[in-house]
Design an enzyme around this catalytic site. Structure first.
Site, short mmCIF file in Angstrom:
data_model
loop_
_atom_site.label_atom_id
_atom_site.label_comp_id
_atom_site.label_asym_id
_atom_site.label_seq_id
_atom_site.Cartn_x
_atom_site.Cartn_y
_atom_site.Cartn_z
N HIS A 90 4.12 7.70 2.33
CA HIS A 90 4.35 6.71 3.39
C HIS A 90 4.42 7.34 4.78
O HIS A 90 4.31 6.65 5.78
CB HIS A 90 5.68 5.98 3.15
N GLU A 95 6.68 0.73 5.96
CA GLU A 95 6.37 -0.55 5.30
C GLU A 95 6.45 -1.70 6.30
O GLU A 95 5.81 -2.73 6.14
CB GLU A 95 7.36 -0.80 4.15
N CYS A 132 2.06 9.14 -5.11
CA CYS A 132 3.47 8.94 -4.74
C CYS A 132 4.18 10.24 -5.07
O CYS A 132 4.15 10.69 -6.23
CB CYS A 132 4.05 7.79 -5.54
N ASP A 156 0.89 3.92 -6.36
CA ASP A 156 2.05 4.29 -5.53
C ASP A 156 3.06 3.15 -5.66
O ASP A 156 2.74 2.08 -6.19
CB ASP A 156 1.63 4.47 -4.06
N SER A 157 4.24 3.37 -5.13
CA SER A 157 5.25 2.31 -5.14
C SER A 157 4.85 1.17 -4.19
O SER A 157 5.36 0.06 -4.31
CB SER A 157 6.59 2.88 -4.70
N CYS A 207 5.94 12.56 1.43
CA CYS A 207 5.99 11.17 0.95
C CYS A 207 4.73 10.52 1.50
O CYS A 207 4.42 10.70 2.69
CB CYS A 207 7.24 10.47 1.49
N1 DGL Z 1 5.33 6.75 -1.22
C1 DGL Z 1 6.38 7.26 -2.04
C2 DGL Z 1 6.35 8.78 -2.07
O1 DGL Z 1 5.33 9.39 -1.78
C3 DGL Z 1 7.79 6.86 -1.73
C4 DGL Z 1 8.12 5.55 -1.19
C5 DGL Z 1 9.23 4.93 -1.98
O2 DGL Z 1 10.41 5.29 -1.80
O3 DGL Z 1 8.89 4.12 -2.83
O4 DGL Z 1 7.34 9.41 -2.38
#
Ligand code: DGL
Length: 277
Positions: free
Chosen positions: A194, A158, A78, A15-16, A192
């Protein structure tokens, strides 16, 4: 020493940042006999505000680090990277099986929705590409799919600001205008990885009868089926405790602190290996 069989190799997940740990958490619970290597590209987060070509390049670099360590299956934990890079990564790393989170998320939404009016919350990149709308329509052509980009949710998650006044205000700012004009929405997709940690704040803003779904559990189910159908499931049986290696491209101390919220268990800083892509 003999070469390990493919089924004895770990599963790669990236993931990012720490968001994909919500997916890893489900994977660890669902597949206790498997080993995982997780990479959070914390040096280049967020992916969600960047253009598709940049995200494809970052995703390929992150995936390559995992592939070089030898994995039997790659999970793009992600949504943003899945939206733009799942086919690319499947081509580049063929025959390695590649699983993204958007199809499982769309499946969870279609399963949950009675009215067929589904609201997807995601990053700007995921919303712009329309991947969720396509994936939902592929399963349920008559569905009415709405999407809202919520970039501040990534920053809040985050930052560990997952409940309280600020998180709630931001949630209201994004959701109130849509829910006021689209009262028939009965399913909210956290598109997402996150976003699942923001459920406490979201539950104060979203009407009770709206079902909130994310792709973590359905992704774990898809992975389990894939391992099974390709005879890639580990033969080790259930092992004690999670067998997971954690990698980050920046700030391991922060990754450990914030990541624990997403993973649902403490992470020690010295568990995290710093890597350069
Ligand atoms: N966790 C990432 C997703 O599922 C996005 C977070 C980011 O913008 O890096 O899209």
């Amino acid at each position: 020493m003999s070469e390990p069989q493919p089924r004895d190799l770990p599963i790669g997940v990236f993931d990012s940042g720490v968001g994909g740990l919500t997916v890893l958490r489900e994977l660890e619970a669902r597949l206790p006999g498997e080993r995982f290597i997780y990479l959070g590209d914390t040096a280049r987060l967020p992916y969600g505000t960047k253009g598709p070509q940049t995200v494809v390049r970052y995703a390929e670099q992150a995936a390559r680090v995992l592939v070089q360590r030898r994995i039997k299956l790659l999970i793009i934990a992600c949504n943003t990277a899945t939206a733009v890079a799942v086919d690319h990564l499947a081509n580049v790393f063929a025959p390695l099986p590649v699983v993204g989170v958007i199809d499982p998320g769309a499946a969870a939404a279609c399963e949950a929705s009675r009215s067929g009016t589904i609201l997807v919350l995601a990053t700007e990149g995921t919303v712009k590409g329309g991947a969720y709308t396509r994936a939902i329509h592929a399963r349920r052509p008559a569905a009415h799919v709405l999407a809202a980009s919520c970039p501040l949710f990534v920053a809040l998650a985050e930052e560990g600001l997952v409940e309280g006044e600020i998180a709630e205000l931001v949630a209201r700012r994004y959701l109130d205008p849509v829910l006021a004009t689209q009262p028939q929405v009965d399913t909210l997709v956290l598109g997402c990885t996150h976003f699942p940690v923001l459920r406490p704040a979201l539950s104060r803003v979203v009407p009770r009868d709206v079902e909130v779904v994310d792709s973590a559990a359905t992704t774990a189910t898809v992975v389990a089926e894939r391992l099974n159908s390709q005879t890639l499931d580990s033969r080790r049986g259930q092992v004690r405790g999670p067998q997971t290696q954690l990698l980050a491209t920046d700030a391991p101390d922060r990754f450990a602190r914030v990541g624990a919220v997403f993973l649902g268990r403490p992470i020690a800083v010295d568990e995290i290996e710093l890597v350069d892509l």
